[in-house]
Design an enzyme around this catalytic site. Structure first.
Site, PDB file in Angstrom:
ATOM      1  N   GLN A  86      10.206   6.233  -3.059  1.00  0.00           N
ATOM      2  CA  GLN A  86       8.763   6.038  -3.223  1.00  0.00           C
ATOM      3  C   GLN A  86       8.053   7.384  -3.313  1.00  0.00           C
ATOM      4  O   GLN A  86       8.226   8.244  -2.449  1.00  0.00           O
ATOM      5  CB  GLN A  86       8.155   5.237  -2.077  1.00  0.00           C
ATOM      6  CG  GLN A  86       6.688   4.896  -2.365  1.00  0.00           C
ATOM      7  CD  GLN A  86       5.970   4.220  -1.216  1.00  0.00           C
ATOM      8  OE1 GLN A  86       5.682   4.864  -0.218  1.00  0.00           O
ATOM      9  NE2 GLN A  86       5.680   2.932  -1.367  1.00  0.00           N
ATOM     10  N   CYS A 116      -0.866   3.299   0.739  1.00  0.00           N
ATOM     11  CA  CYS A 116      -0.981   3.956   2.049  1.00  0.00           C
ATOM     12  C   CYS A 116      -2.445   4.146   2.420  1.00  0.00           C
ATOM     13  O   CYS A 116      -3.226   4.720   1.647  1.00  0.00           O
ATOM     14  CB  CYS A 116      -0.268   5.302   2.022  1.00  0.00           C
ATOM     15  SG  CYS A 116      -0.350   6.157   3.617  1.00  0.00           S
ATOM     16  N   GLY A 217       3.037  -7.831   4.446  1.00  0.00           N
ATOM     17  CA  GLY A 217       1.948  -7.885   5.408  1.00  0.00           C
ATOM     18  C   GLY A 217       2.146  -8.972   6.452  1.00  0.00           C
ATOM     19  O   GLY A 217       2.073 -10.160   6.116  1.00  0.00           O
ATOM     20  N   GLY A 240       8.017  -4.786   7.196  1.00  0.00           N
ATOM     21  CA  GLY A 240       7.778  -3.427   7.663  1.00  0.00           C
ATOM     22  C   GLY A 240       7.897  -3.312   9.163  1.00  0.00           C
ATOM     23  O   GLY A 240       8.984  -3.167   9.708  1.00  0.00           O
TER      24      GLY A 240
END
EC number: 1.3.1.-
Length: 344
Positions: A86, A116, A217, A240
């Site tokens: 990334q 971000c 999310g 995440g």
């Protein structure tokens, strides 16, 4: 098995492969790129257990092009395929050059960070700040796509704030510019990680693109995955923070491995700890490993006394930490024993 929303009626199983251009993921659960977390040791463990895809920490494009050692460390890889790097940045020239360098050094997929929310990133008008400038963002995507032969993907948020939910428009334009997968975190930049991710809002992106869509999310359990796929119409999920302290978790959610416990859990945590010391060197490794030690204890040793936990978190004796971490994880911290370091 879950059904996609509205007209997207194809059934999706998380254990099924997914194609990104010519690259094929072995399942549909992706470990999110997390700065300071998804370094090579963490990615290697997640991959070994069976995550469908693991992504490097965010790499600043200009720093990589300038040969910064930390940037090169972030893109290191040892046999994980496909290898997804990334990149973050604002300048099309540096994004293109960094993408070329990453591809030349083994990257199979280049991901562009447009999600971000950190102040130090958006302060340079990168990350989610790019969602305020769709035309500029598209120039970065076009330059990156033209610079490499591997697939280019984009990770974004729903928008900058709730007055600017422009992810569907940007995603459609990104696909037109050659992006071969879109990942959407179901929050705006201004939400940071507060509140609940809006899984339904991700569905507006599904309605505008044909390439694979990954929903991100607040995804933790297999039930979460089924719900987010149903509500968003996504093709895959990205996990995440739920993987912190359990690098095996994406594979567990994908249904390809079981969560470890007891002696096995302790052995994995200690292995992870030693991998970090080897990767960074002992002094730096002790510092980098502390947050991971904390996550292992928080998740798997809730009974550990605060003083015992504190001793583990500040110790510079690697063997002491490894031994006491293992003991705490085996019994949940209830009987971790005396936390006194050996005399020098």
């Amino acid at each position: 098995m879950v059904c996609l929303k509205d007209e997207h009626l194809t059934e999706v199983s998380l254990s099924e492969p997914l194609s990104i251009g010519r690259q094929v993921l072995r399942n549909r659960v992706v470990l999110a790129p997390m700065s300071g977390v998804t370094d090579l040791p963490f990615r290697e463990l997640a991959w070994r257990f069976g995550a469908g895809l693991v992504v490097t920490e965010m790499v600043a494009s200009r720093e990589l092009a300038a040969n910064a050692p930390e940037s090169w460390a972030r893109i290191r890889n040892r046999g994980i395929r496909p290898h997804m790097v990334q990149l973050a940045g604002r300048d099309a020239v540096w994004m293109a050059e960094a993408a070329r360098l990453a591809e030349a050094n083994g990257a199979d997929i280049i991901d562009i960070n447009m999600g971000c929310p950190a102040k130090k990133v958006i302060g340079g008008y990168s990350g989610s700040a790019l969602m305020r400038e769709p035309d500029h963002a598209l120039r970065l995507i076009e330059a990156t796509v033209k610079a490499v032969t591997v697939p280019v993907t984009v990770k974004m948020r729903l928008g900058w704030d709730h007055d600017c939910l422009n992810a569907p428009e940007i995603a459609a334009r990104a696909e037109g510019a050659g992006a071969q997968m879109i990942t959407v975190h179901g929050r705006t930049r201004m939400q940071f990680y507060e509140g609940k991710a809006d899984w339904d809002a991700i569905g507006a992106v599904r309605d505008r693109i044909q390439v694979p869509l990954v929903a991100n999310g607040d995804v933790d359990t297999a039930e979460d995955c089924a719900d987010i796929l149903r509500r968003s119409g996504a093709d895959a999920v990205m996990i995440g923070r739920a993987a912190q302290g359990r690098p095996w978790h994406p594979a567990v959610v994908a249904g390809v491995c079981a969560a470890p416990a007891g002696d096995e859990l302790a052995a994995i945590a200690v292995e992870h700890y030693r991998m970090m010391l080897d990767f960074y060197g002992t002094v730096a490794g002790l510092r980098h490993a502390r947050k991971h030690v904390g996550w292992y204890l928080d998740r798997h040793a809730p009974g550990i006394a605060p003083a015992q936990r504190g001793a583990l978190m500040v110790s510079t004796d690697a063997e002491f930490v490894a031994d006491r971490l293992a003991a705490a994880l085996i019994d949940g911290g209830a009987a971790a024993g005396p936390m006194k370091e050996k005399a020098a």
